[in-house]
Design a protein around this motif. Structure first.
Motif, PDB file in Angstrom:
ATOM      1  N   GLY A 221       0.851  -1.199   0.000  1.00  0.00           N
ATOM      2  CA  GLY A 221       0.000   0.000   0.000  1.00  0.00           C
ATOM      3  C   GLY A 221       0.878   1.237   0.000  1.00  0.00           C
ATOM      4  O   GLY A 221       2.070   1.163  -0.272  1.00  0.00           O
ATOM      5  N   GLY A 222       0.288   2.368   0.328  1.00  0.00           N
ATOM      6  CA  GLY A 222       1.066   3.612   0.388  1.00  0.00           C
ATOM      7  C   GLY A 222       1.408   4.141  -0.996  1.00  0.00           C
ATOM      8  O   GLY A 222       0.953   3.626  -2.017  1.00  0.00           O
ATOM      9  N   GLY A 223       2.256   5.153  -1.018  1.00  0.00           N
ATOM     10  CA  GLY A 223       2.624   5.815  -2.273  1.00  0.00           C
ATOM     11  C   GLY A 223       3.238   4.895  -3.298  1.00  0.00           C
ATOM     12  O   GLY A 223       3.058   5.074  -4.508  1.00  0.00           O
ATOM     13  N   MET A 224       3.961   3.869  -2.835  1.00  0.00           N
ATOM     14  CA  MET A 224       4.656   3.016  -3.802  1.00  0.00           C
ATOM     15  C   MET A 224       3.692   2.145  -4.607  1.00  0.00           C
ATOM     16  O   MET A 224       4.039   1.631  -5.662  1.00  0.00           O
ATOM     17  N   ALA A 225       2.448   1.993  -4.133  1.00  0.00           N
ATOM     18  CA  ALA A 225       1.468   1.173  -4.861  1.00  0.00           C
ATOM     19  C   ALA A 225       1.150   1.766  -6.241  1.00  0.00           C
ATOM     20  O   ALA A 225       0.798   1.027  -7.166  1.00  0.00           O
ATOM     21  N   TYR A 226       1.305   3.103  -6.381  1.00  0.00           N
ATOM     22  CA  TYR A 226       0.937   3.736  -7.658  1.00  0.00           C
ATOM     23  C   TYR A 226       1.908   3.370  -8.784  1.00  0.00           C
ATOM     24  O   TYR A 226       1.513   3.324  -9.945  1.00  0.00           O
ATOM     25  N   THR A 227       3.146   3.094  -8.428  1.00  0.00           N
ATOM     26  CA  THR A 227       4.102   2.627  -9.445  1.00  0.00           C
ATOM     27  C   THR A 227       3.672   1.249  -9.954  1.00  0.00           C
ATOM     28  O   THR A 227       3.758   0.963 -11.151  1.00  0.00           O
ATOM     29  N   PHE A 228       3.167   0.397  -9.034  1.00  0.00           N
ATOM     30  CA  PHE A 228       2.657  -0.915  -9.447  1.00  0.00           C
ATOM     31  C   PHE A 228       1.404  -0.762 -10.311  1.00  0.00           C
ATOM     32  O   PHE A 228       1.221  -1.473 -11.303  1.00  0.00           O
ATOM     33  N   MET A 229       0.527   0.190  -9.934  1.00  0.00           N
ATOM     34  CA  MET A 229      -0.698   0.403 -10.712  1.00  0.00           C
ATOM     35  C   MET A 229      -0.365   0.841 -12.139  1.00  0.00           C
ATOM     36  O   MET A 229      -0.976   0.387 -13.100  1.00  0.00           O
ATOM     37  N   LYS A 230       0.614   1.740 -12.238  1.00  0.00           N
ATOM     38  CA  LYS A 230       1.048   2.207 -13.564  1.00  0.00           C
ATOM     39  C   LYS A 230       1.623   1.031 -14.363  1.00  0.00           C
ATOM     40  O   LYS A 230       1.370   0.891 -15.567  1.00  0.00           O
ATOM     41  N   ALA A 231       2.360   0.156 -13.664  1.00  0.00           N
ATOM     42  CA  ALA A 231       2.948  -1.023 -14.319  1.00  0.00           C
ATOM     43  C   ALA A 231       1.866  -1.975 -14.824  1.00  0.00           C
ATOM     44  O   ALA A 231       2.072  -2.725 -15.771  1.00  0.00           O
ATOM     45  N   MET A 232       0.666  -1.923 -14.199  1.00  0.00           N
ATOM     46  CA  MET A 232      -0.460  -2.766 -14.621  1.00  0.00           C
ATOM     47  C   MET A 232      -1.240  -2.122 -15.771  1.00  0.00           C
ATOM     48  O   MET A 232      -2.200  -2.685 -16.276  1.00  0.00           O
ATOM     49  N   GLY A 233      -0.836  -0.895 -16.117  1.00  0.00           N
ATOM     50  CA  GLY A 233      -1.499  -0.208 -17.233  1.00  0.00           C
ATOM     51  C   GLY A 233      -2.575   0.768 -16.820  1.00  0.00           C
ATOM     52  O   GLY A 233      -3.322   1.276 -17.656  1.00  0.00           O
ATOM     53  N   HIS A 234      -2.682   1.054 -15.509  1.00  0.00           N
ATOM     54  CA  HIS A 234      -3.702   1.995 -15.024  1.00  0.00           C
ATOM     55  C   HIS A 234      -3.172   3.428 -15.017  1.00  0.00           C
ATOM     56  O   HIS A 234      -1.959   3.658 -14.923  1.00  0.00           O
ATOM     57  N   GLU A 235      -4.094   4.385 -15.075  1.00  0.00           N
ATOM     58  CA  GLU A 235      -3.729   5.799 -14.965  1.00  0.00           C
ATOM     59  C   GLU A 235      -3.608   6.153 -13.484  1.00  0.00           C
ATOM     60  O   GLU A 235      -4.419   5.698 -12.666  1.00  0.00           O
ATOM     61  N   VAL A 236      -2.604   6.960 -13.130  1.00  0.00           N
ATOM     62  CA  VAL A 236      -2.413   7.305 -11.716  1.00  0.00           C
ATOM     63  C   VAL A 236      -2.511   8.813 -11.457  1.00  0.00           C
ATOM     64  O   VAL A 236      -2.238   9.269 -10.343  1.00  0.00           O
ATOM     65  N   GLY A 237      -2.944   9.589 -12.469  1.00  0.00           N
ATOM     66  CA  GLY A 237      -3.123  11.032 -12.276  1.00  0.00           C
ATOM     67  C   GLY A 237      -1.849  11.696 -11.770  1.00  0.00           C
ATOM     68  O   GLY A 237      -0.760  11.478 -12.313  1.00  0.00           O
ATOM     69  N   ASN A 238      -1.988  12.504 -10.696  1.00  0.00           N
ATOM     70  CA  ASN A 238      -0.828  13.206 -10.124  1.00  0.00           C
ATOM     71  C   ASN A 238      -0.233  12.462  -8.925  1.00  0.00           C
ATOM     72  O   ASN A 238       0.455  13.059  -8.111  1.00  0.00           O
ATOM     73  N   SER A 239      -0.554  11.187  -8.792  1.00  0.00           N
ATOM     74  CA  SER A 239      -0.054  10.405  -7.644  1.00  0.00           C
ATOM     75  C   SER A 239       1.461  10.254  -7.715  1.00  0.00           C
ATOM     76  O   SER A 239       2.075  10.392  -8.779  1.00  0.00           O
ATOM     77  N   LEU A 241       4.808   8.744  -8.266  1.00  0.00           N
ATOM     78  CA  LEU A 241       5.153   7.723  -9.263  1.00  0.00           C
ATOM     79  C   LEU A 241       6.653   7.725  -9.512  1.00  0.00           C
ATOM     80  O   LEU A 241       7.251   8.784  -9.689  1.00  0.00           O
ATOM     81  N   GLU A 242       7.242   6.549  -9.520  1.00  0.00           N
ATOM     82  CA  GLU A 242       8.650   6.414  -9.914  1.00  0.00           C
ATOM     83  C   GLU A 242       8.685   5.791 -11.307  1.00  0.00           C
ATOM     84  O   GLU A 242       8.659   4.571 -11.460  1.00  0.00           O
ATOM     85  N   GLU A 243       8.718   6.665 -12.316  1.00  0.00           N
ATOM     86  CA  GLU A 243       8.697   6.214 -13.716  1.00  0.00           C
ATOM     87  C   GLU A 243       9.795   5.182 -13.993  1.00  0.00           C
ATOM     88  O   GLU A 243       9.575   4.201 -14.700  1.00  0.00           O
ATOM     89  N   ASP A 244      10.982   5.428 -13.396  1.00  0.00           N
ATOM     90  CA  ASP A 244      12.127   4.549 -13.692  1.00  0.00           C
ATOM     91  C   ASP A 244      12.045   3.192 -12.982  1.00  0.00           C
ATOM     92  O   ASP A 244      12.926   2.360 -13.128  1.00  0.00           O
ATOM     93  N   LYS A 245      10.966   2.993 -12.197  1.00  0.00           N
ATOM     94  CA  LYS A 245      10.831   1.713 -11.484  1.00  0.00           C
ATOM     95  C   LYS A 245       9.638   0.897 -12.000  1.00  0.00           C
ATOM     96  O   LYS A 245       9.289  -0.130 -11.425  1.00  0.00           O
ATOM     97  N   ILE A 246       9.028   1.356 -13.112  1.00  0.00           N
ATOM     98  CA  ILE A 246       7.851   0.652 -13.637  1.00  0.00           C
ATOM     99  C   ILE A 246       8.220  -0.758 -14.111  1.00  0.00           C
ATOM    100  O   ILE A 246       7.523  -1.730 -13.806  1.00  0.00           O
ATOM    101  N   GLU A 247       9.341  -0.873 -14.827  1.00  0.00           N
ATOM    102  CA  GLU A 247       9.754  -2.208 -15.312  1.00  0.00           C
ATOM    103  C   GLU A 247      10.073  -3.136 -14.145  1.00  0.00           C
ATOM    104  O   GLU A 247       9.756  -4.327 -14.175  1.00  0.00           O
ATOM    105  N   LEU A 248      10.701  -2.568 -13.121  1.00  0.00           N
ATOM    106  CA  LEU A 248      11.013  -3.364 -11.919  1.00  0.00           C
ATOM    107  C   LEU A 248       9.711  -3.841 -11.254  1.00  0.00           C
ATOM    108  O   LEU A 248       9.609  -5.000 -10.833  1.00  0.00           O
TER     109      LEU A 248
END
Length: 393
Positions: A221-239, A241-248
């Motif tokens: 949970g927490g802020g780091m969950a949004y990087t996982f959501m983006k990695a799943m293909g979801h939009e995260v708005g202004n949450s 996000l660590e763009e460079d950690k999406i592949e990880l």
């Protein structure tokens, strides 16, 4: 990891150097939270009651400049320590080396405590300077490590001193930390659930990977969950996000499979403030909005995942718990863990410990760690140098 403890030492009449964690929050000379001073008391009381001459060391804050020195003078702790240990005489030495310190050490009587000035006044402290470790060790006969908040750092006061003093041991605080974290992380009773929150995936990569190897379920949970959501293909708005950690994140999800439990909805806000406009959305967060907490469906999912757990380790809040409107997720996790019957429940320090205490759950867990960085590294499976150096039992 069986280490000698303070009870294995014959301390009567001996000069015992104790490394404690007296790194208290303070405004000027006023201590704003004395939990760390209180945590040091059991070991100090034992030593005083058993006739030791105690040389007490700790750091306070970061010391880079002369201004930092003035701001982080450890002398502010001595009066509070004296109040908590009325049976002892607490003295303060304003220097970290030289004739004044040596004379005060030589004058110590059994049952007295000499608190030495902030160890970080010495530049060689954080570099584990061999000469400094040797010098400090020369002041005492024995060494007791009781600063869990510092054992992940190989400093002169945590590693240098015991390297030069073969008679060394863990104090009661560190002994409890090692026992409880060991029970939870190294010898968990199944089902074992790890809950990881906080801001960044990059801070918790090693913990997530280690927990996926050990736990039955890993909740994120927490802020780091949004990087996982983006990695799943979801939009995260202004949450966050660590763009460079999406592949990880994709790699971790592939490795974790159904072991990894992620939020299914979010409490979002139009600005980072408690008085923001707030709504609940599923995984896609609209542009101009930011996720600041897990939503009600995620709370139910996480509660369900925790049902029947016998071991729980938690590190990192589920949302911005400092703001009441975004504390519900963290509060619900606190409640769910606290209600588990016969489970070993451990909070790994830092923000999750602050949240549990602030939300009134301090007594509802098996153990709340006193060291955020140290407990995190323990959960990563790393060796903690301040503990590794202590003599095996």
């Amino acid at each position: 990891m069986a280490k000698k403890t303070v009870k294995d030492l014959d301390v009567k009449g001996k000069k015992v150097i104790v490394r404690a964690d007296l790194n208290v929050p303070h405004k000027g000379s006023e201590i704003t939270n004395d939990n760390r001073v209180k945590a040091a008391v059991p070991t100090l009381k034992y030593l005083v009651d058993n006739g030791a001459k105690v040389i007490l060391m700790s750091h306070l804050g970061k010391v880079k400049t002369e201004e930092d020195k003035a701001k982080n003078d450890l002398g502010i702790v001595a009066p509070r320590l004296q109040e908590l240990l009325p049976e002892a005489t607490v003295k303060f030495c304003p220097v970290t080396r030289g004739a004044e310190l040596e004379e005060m050490v030589a004058a110590l009587q059994p049952g007295e405590i000499l608190l030495m000035q902030n160890t970080r006044y010495e530049k060689g402290e954080s570099k584990n300077d061999p000469e400094l470790g040797q010098y400090w060790a020369s002041l005492g006969d024995m060494f007791v490590e009781d600063a869990f908040g510092s054992v992940h750092r190989a400093h002169a006061s945590t590693v240098g001193i015991p390297s030069n003093l073969p008679e060394n041991a863990l104090g009661f605080l560190v002994e409890k930390e090692v026992t409880m974290l060991g029970r939870a992380v190294d010898e968990p009773v199944s089902p074992f659930v790890a809950i990881l929150g906080g801001a960044k995936v990059s801070d918790k990569i090693a913990v997530i990977e280690n927990m996926l190897d050990k736990a039955d379920k890993v909740i994120v949970g927490g802020g780091m969950a949004y990087t996982f959501m983006k990695a799943m293909g979801h939009e995260v708005g202004n949450s966050l996000l660590e763009e460079d950690k999406i592949e990880l994140a994709k790699t971790i999800m592939a490795k974790g499979g159904d072991k990894l439990i992620l939020p299914v909805d979010n409490v979002v806000a139009d600005k980072f403030a408690n008085d923001a406009e707030v709504k609940v959305v599923d995984r896609d967060i609209p542009e101009g909005w930011m996720g600041l907490d897990i939503g009600p469906k995620s709370i139910e999912l996480f509660k369900e995942t925790l049902q029947g757990a016998k071991t729980v380790v938690w590190n990192g809040p589920m949302g911005v718990f400092e703001m009441p409107n975004f504390a519900k997720g963290t509060l619900a996790v606190c409640e769910a863990i606290s209600e588990l019957p016969d489970a070993v429940t451990v909070i790994g320090g830092g923000d999750s410990a602050a949240a549990a205490i602030q939300l009134g759950f301090e007594d509802k867990f098996s153990h709340i760690s006193t060291g955020g960085g140290a407990s995190l590294e323990y959960m990563e499976g790393k060796v903690l140098p301040g503990i590794a150096i202590i003599t095996e039992a």
